[in-house]
Design an enzyme around this catalytic site. Sequence first.
Site, PDB file in Angstrom:
ATOM      1  CB  CYS A  78       1.448   1.543  -4.918  1.00 26.22           C
ATOM      2  SG  CYS A  78       0.065   0.462  -4.490  1.00 26.22           S
ATOM      3  N   GLY A 105      -1.981   1.725  -0.909  1.00 30.62           N
ATOM      4  CA  GLY A 105      -1.950   2.480  -2.165  1.00 30.62           C
ATOM      5  C   GLY A 105      -1.280   3.839  -2.177  1.00 30.62           C
TER       6      GLY A 105
END
Length: 356
Positions: free
Chosen positions: A189, A184
């Site tokens: 993202c 992440g």
Amino acid sequence: MAISRNNQKLQALVEKLKTGLTYDDVLLTPGYSEIPSRKSVSLETHFGIRSYDLPIISSPMSTVTEGDMCKIMDSFGGMGIVHRYNSIQEQVEICKDIPDSCGAAIGICGDYLDRAKKLCQNADVKIICIDVAHAHHSKTKKAIESLKKELPEDVLLIVGNVATKKGFEDLVNWGADGVKVGIGPSGVCETRSETGHGYPQLSTIFECNSASNRNEAILIADGGIKTTGDMVKALAAGADFVMLGSLLAASQEAPGEVFYDEELGEVKKYSGMASEEAQNDFRGHTNSLEGVSSQIPYKGSLLPILDRYVHSLRTGLSYSGAKNLEELRVKAKFVQQTSAGQFESSTHIKKIGRIR
């Protein structure tokens, strides 16, 4: 009474929580140096029997790495990983023309085994990257076992991504030769905001670097790198390579056309592989939405960009008095900085006016 007991449990949980750090949370403390010139600093790192003069890997994203990117990365001593968002034959044709220092990405479902076998047989690929968002999974274990059984012994497997010591250890125990770490942190993202899961990237590197079998596989820091300073911090924390996406995607050598935006001027598209646009382009539908697609200002040829990265990385090592990456990891001293320190670390003078 029930509320009180629940509050006590919550408090105990909070006390056990770790403080996760990312690149902006720390600085490296300058140290004594006897390095006569930045040119004497080595950035050499290794993967299997191959040595690399630049510890940078271009990300297996459809807007980052195909043949041209692999060639220029190889020319600087780095590595490129061709993305898997294409047909098997398209990927094979791309990989027929890439240096053997580079590889091709695959998944863990569908045609992954056939894809890997054809890449090795028809394009002589020696590095295969299992590229999935959450690699600490039973399907990944099965995929690694199948690939190790079916592929030539000299083919190396990079697997990722994971964010924990246990994840790193399991992937290596399953047969990974290299592990991508990071859940992440990428700028395109949305995993953390969509799922609530992740781990701050610098702490991810520290944790995975402490794995019991760390010496059996390389560690690749994937995502969250915005500057060469971040690269130096990642390498100092224990990474063997850093993987870059956005810092390479705006170049001439990245796939995609240059187009004009009224606000930004010349731009290129940069898409997270879990974005709606990337999934629709490849599959014609979406499975999960954990990424975004954007556009970034076009930077032209990657040659001067990589030249600057090499210069800045060598300078970064010299500030710690380290003449190579191994010394950097020994000599590096991190200090945590406050939000005021983070502001001080940035170029906070935006406009210089006339001095009266």
